[in-house]
Design a protein around this motif. Structure first.
Motif, PDB file in Angstrom:
ATOM      1  N   TYR A  18       0.891  -1.172   0.000  1.00  0.00           N
ATOM      2  CA  TYR A  18       0.000   0.000   0.000  1.00  0.00           C
ATOM      3  C   TYR A  18       0.914   1.203   0.000  1.00  0.00           C
ATOM      4  O   TYR A  18       1.761   1.340   0.887  1.00  0.00           O
ATOM      5  CB  TYR A  18      -0.880  -0.074   1.250  1.00  0.00           C
ATOM      6  N   TRP A  19       0.831   2.034  -1.028  1.00  0.00           N
ATOM      7  CA  TRP A  19       1.666   3.238  -1.026  1.00  0.00           C
ATOM      8  C   TRP A  19       0.899   4.354  -1.720  1.00  0.00           C
ATOM      9  O   TRP A  19       1.148   4.672  -2.881  1.00  0.00           O
ATOM     10  CB  TRP A  19       3.030   2.976  -1.684  1.00  0.00           C
ATOM     11  N   PHE A  27      -8.479   7.564   4.729  1.00  0.00           N
ATOM     12  CA  PHE A  27      -7.459   6.519   4.563  1.00  0.00           C
ATOM     13  C   PHE A  27      -7.937   5.445   3.581  1.00  0.00           C
ATOM     14  O   PHE A  27      -7.860   4.243   3.854  1.00  0.00           O
ATOM     15  CB  PHE A  27      -7.100   5.864   5.903  1.00  0.00           C
ATOM     16  N   SER A 107       3.057   1.407  13.291  1.00  0.00           N
ATOM     17  CA  SER A 107       1.737   2.048  13.188  1.00  0.00           C
ATOM     18  C   SER A 107       0.647   1.002  12.907  1.00  0.00           C
ATOM     19  O   SER A 107      -0.509   1.225  13.260  1.00  0.00           O
ATOM     20  CB  SER A 107       1.735   3.143  12.111  1.00  0.00           C
ATOM     21  N   GLY A 138      -6.591   5.012  11.631  1.00  0.00           N
ATOM     22  CA  GLY A 138      -5.439   5.423  12.432  1.00  0.00           C
ATOM     23  C   GLY A 138      -4.182   5.320  11.588  1.00  0.00           C
ATOM     24  O   GLY A 138      -3.310   6.187  11.608  1.00  0.00           O
ATOM     25  N   SER A 139      -4.086   4.233  10.814  1.00  0.00           N
ATOM     26  CA  SER A 139      -2.970   4.003   9.897  1.00  0.00           C
ATOM     27  C   SER A 139      -3.421   2.923   8.918  1.00  0.00           C
ATOM     28  O   SER A 139      -3.942   1.881   9.350  1.00  0.00           O
ATOM     29  CB  SER A 139      -1.746   3.527  10.682  1.00  0.00           C
ATOM     30  N   MET A 243       7.661  -0.508  -5.807  1.00  0.00           N
ATOM     31  CA  MET A 243       7.234   0.587  -4.923  1.00  0.00           C
ATOM     32  C   MET A 243       8.393   1.548  -4.686  1.00  0.00           C
ATOM     33  O   MET A 243       8.232   2.775  -4.753  1.00  0.00           O
ATOM     34  CB  MET A 243       6.714   0.039  -3.595  1.00  0.00           C
ATOM     35  N   ALA A 284       8.895   1.488   4.380  1.00  0.00           N
ATOM     36  CA  ALA A 284       9.365   2.862   4.485  1.00  0.00           C
ATOM     37  C   ALA A 284      10.435   2.964   5.566  1.00  0.00           C
ATOM     38  O   ALA A 284      10.233   3.556   6.633  1.00  0.00           O
ATOM     39  CB  ALA A 284       8.199   3.784   4.778  1.00  0.00           C
TER      40      ALA A 284
HETATM   41  C1  DP6 Z   1       5.503   0.820   2.917  1.00  0.00           C
HETATM   42  O1  DP6 Z   1       0.210   2.422   7.054  1.00  0.00           O
HETATM   43  O2  DP6 Z   1       2.366   3.396   7.883  1.00  0.00           O
HETATM   44  O3  DP6 Z   1       4.698  -0.172   4.925  1.00  0.00           O
HETATM   45  O4  DP6 Z   1      -1.646   4.976   6.414  1.00  0.00           O
HETATM   46  O5  DP6 Z   1      -0.228   7.005   6.423  1.00  0.00           O
HETATM   47  O6  DP6 Z   1      -0.366   5.583   8.468  1.00  0.00           O
HETATM   48  P1  DP6 Z   1      -0.402   5.633   6.969  1.00  0.00           P
HETATM   49  O7  DP6 Z   1       0.862   4.791   6.455  1.00  0.00           O
HETATM   50  P2  DP6 Z   1       1.357   3.317   6.819  1.00  0.00           P
HETATM   51  O8  DP6 Z   1       2.075   2.913   5.440  1.00  0.00           O
HETATM   52  C2  DP6 Z   1       2.630   1.664   5.227  1.00  0.00           C
HETATM   53  C3  DP6 Z   1       3.434   1.647   3.972  1.00  0.00           C
HETATM   54  C4  DP6 Z   1       4.268   0.412   3.724  1.00  0.00           C
HETATM   55  C5  DP6 Z   1       3.530  -0.615   2.879  1.00  0.00           C
HETATM   56  C6  DP6 Z   1       2.435  -1.401   3.549  1.00  0.00           C
HETATM   57  O9  DP6 Z   1       2.493  -1.650   4.746  1.00  0.00           O
HETATM   58  O10 DP6 Z   1       1.513  -1.809   2.807  1.00  0.00           O
END
Ligand code: DP6
Ligand code: ADP
Ligand code: CO
Length: 332
Positions: A18-19, A27, A107, A138-139, A243, A284
């Motif tokens: 997810y990016w 969200f 998160s 939340g995330s 990604m 990330a």
């Molecule tokens: C690269 O869920 O930390 O880990 O929704 O803004 O809180 P927010 O971001 P987050 O993003 C995760 C990005 C990733 C890829 C993934 O876990 O799918």
């Protein structure tokens, strides 16, 4: 009067990432994603709804957090308060058994645990699917940590919040493991949230990323159903690299890699060339995750010890979904 909820949630690592969000407030993601929940990393969170409090308080790993951090929690708790018409403030105490904000998905376990604890404290009694739509706000990655094993977060449609939730795809009970090579456990400079927003807004590669992630998801689910580990690994490695390529196209460019990330990737390739199937993915942050067969984990760990220190290598089996805990569990 006070009401308590305590929940443990494990982190998850996405195999299809997810990016990017199509709706930042709700969200809602640009593409569906799929992850593996990990046993070795988790968050435990206790919510106490207490009539005597004058505001929300947030204590992470025994440290009272700033007003800014606490405001993020308040915004999240308000989703539950709105639904239940409760107005009571909360004391939120949390322990991360995962480095915070280092690209190891704190998160994800954090907001899945907080959603679970709030569900319990308010007596809202949401189903896991509904609860995942709350965790999402939340995330995004927290959506998937509600369940164990391989979990899909379906993107849903339009601006319909209820249509974007987690689905348990497979228990991943067929010899699956993941080994983390911790290159740097420090807090990252660019949060996932900011990094993905900039990528969506400025990378010319973004539309190609979304298209490609959609095909990868279909292929990866096929590999899971066929229990084809090699195919699973190949798609995982390719999707993660795409990604990171898309992020490099952002203006200014984003890269979470460090020299040791490259070294780790190279070593994993060497081990693969020796005939042990293992594949990398990165999030990330500079840390490298190795998808492998659980039965190969000890051998891979031993080989990686030639280049990394023991405290940099963490082996994990498959994790379960959220669990509610008792006061006795909390104090132990
Ligand atoms: C690269 O869920 O930390 O880990 O929704 O803004 O809180 P927010 O971001 P987050 O993003 C995760 C990005 C990733 C890829 C993934 O876990 O799918
Ligand atoms: P990560 O790679 O660790 O997921 P993110 O940038 O996505 O990094 O998210 C890190 C943020 O998540 C922290 O800065 C904090 O705001 C929040 N967070 C981490 N752990 C917790 C927790 N246990 N409870 C509530 N919020 C948390
Ligand atoms: Co995160």
């Amino acid at each position: 009067m006070s009401k308590v909820g305590i929940t443990r949630a494990h982190t998850n690592i996405a195999l299809i990432k997810y990016w990017g969000k199509r709706n930042n407030e709700l969200f809602l993601p640009m593409n569906s994603s799929l992850s593996l929940t990990l046993d070795a990393f988790y968050t435990e969170t206790k919510v106490t709804l207490d009539d005597s409090l004058d505001r929300d308080y947030f204590i992470l790993d025994n440290q009272e957090q700033s007003l800014e951090e606490t405001q993020k929690i308040t915004k999240f708790l308000n989703l539950f308060r709105k639904e239940t018409q409760l107005t009571t403030y909360a004391r939120v105490e949390s322990h991360n058994h995962v480095p915070t904000a280092a690209g190891l998905a704190s998160s994800a376990s954090a907001f899945a645990a907080l959603a679970g604890a709030m569900n319990q404290a308010t007596g809202l009694n949401l189903s896991h699917q509904e609860l995942s739509t709350y965790a999402r706000r939340g995330s995004g990655s927290a959506t998937r940590s509600i369940f164990g094993g391989f979990v899909e977060w379906t993107m849903g449609y339009g601006d319909d919040s209820a249509s974007s939730y987690a689905i348990p795809v497979d228990p991943a009970d067929w010899n699956i493991g993941m080994l983390v090579i911790a290159v740097n456990k420090q807090k990252k400079k660019v949060s996932s949230r900011i990094g993905m927003k900039r990528t969506v807004e400025t990378s010319p590669f973004y539309p190609a990323w979304v298209e490609s992630a959609k095909t990868d998801l279909v292929d990866l689910k096929q590999a899971i159903h066929a229990r084809d580990f090699i195919r699973l690994g190949e798609i995982t490695e390719s999707n993660g690299m795409k990604m990171h390529g898309t992020m490099l196209g952002a203006v200014p460019p984003i890269s979470y890699w460090e020299p040791d990330s490259v070294k780790a990737i190279q070593k994993v390739k060497d081990i693969r060339d020796m005939g042990i199937p293992c594949y990398v993915t990165m999030d990330a942050g500079p840390n490298v995750k190795v998808l492998c067969r659980q039965s190969d984990m000890a051998t891979i760990h031993k080989l990686l010890l030639n280049d990394f220190k023991a405290d940099q290598l963490i082996s994990s089996t498959v994790g379960s979904g959220i669990t509610n805990l008792t006061e006795a569990d909390w104090l132990r």
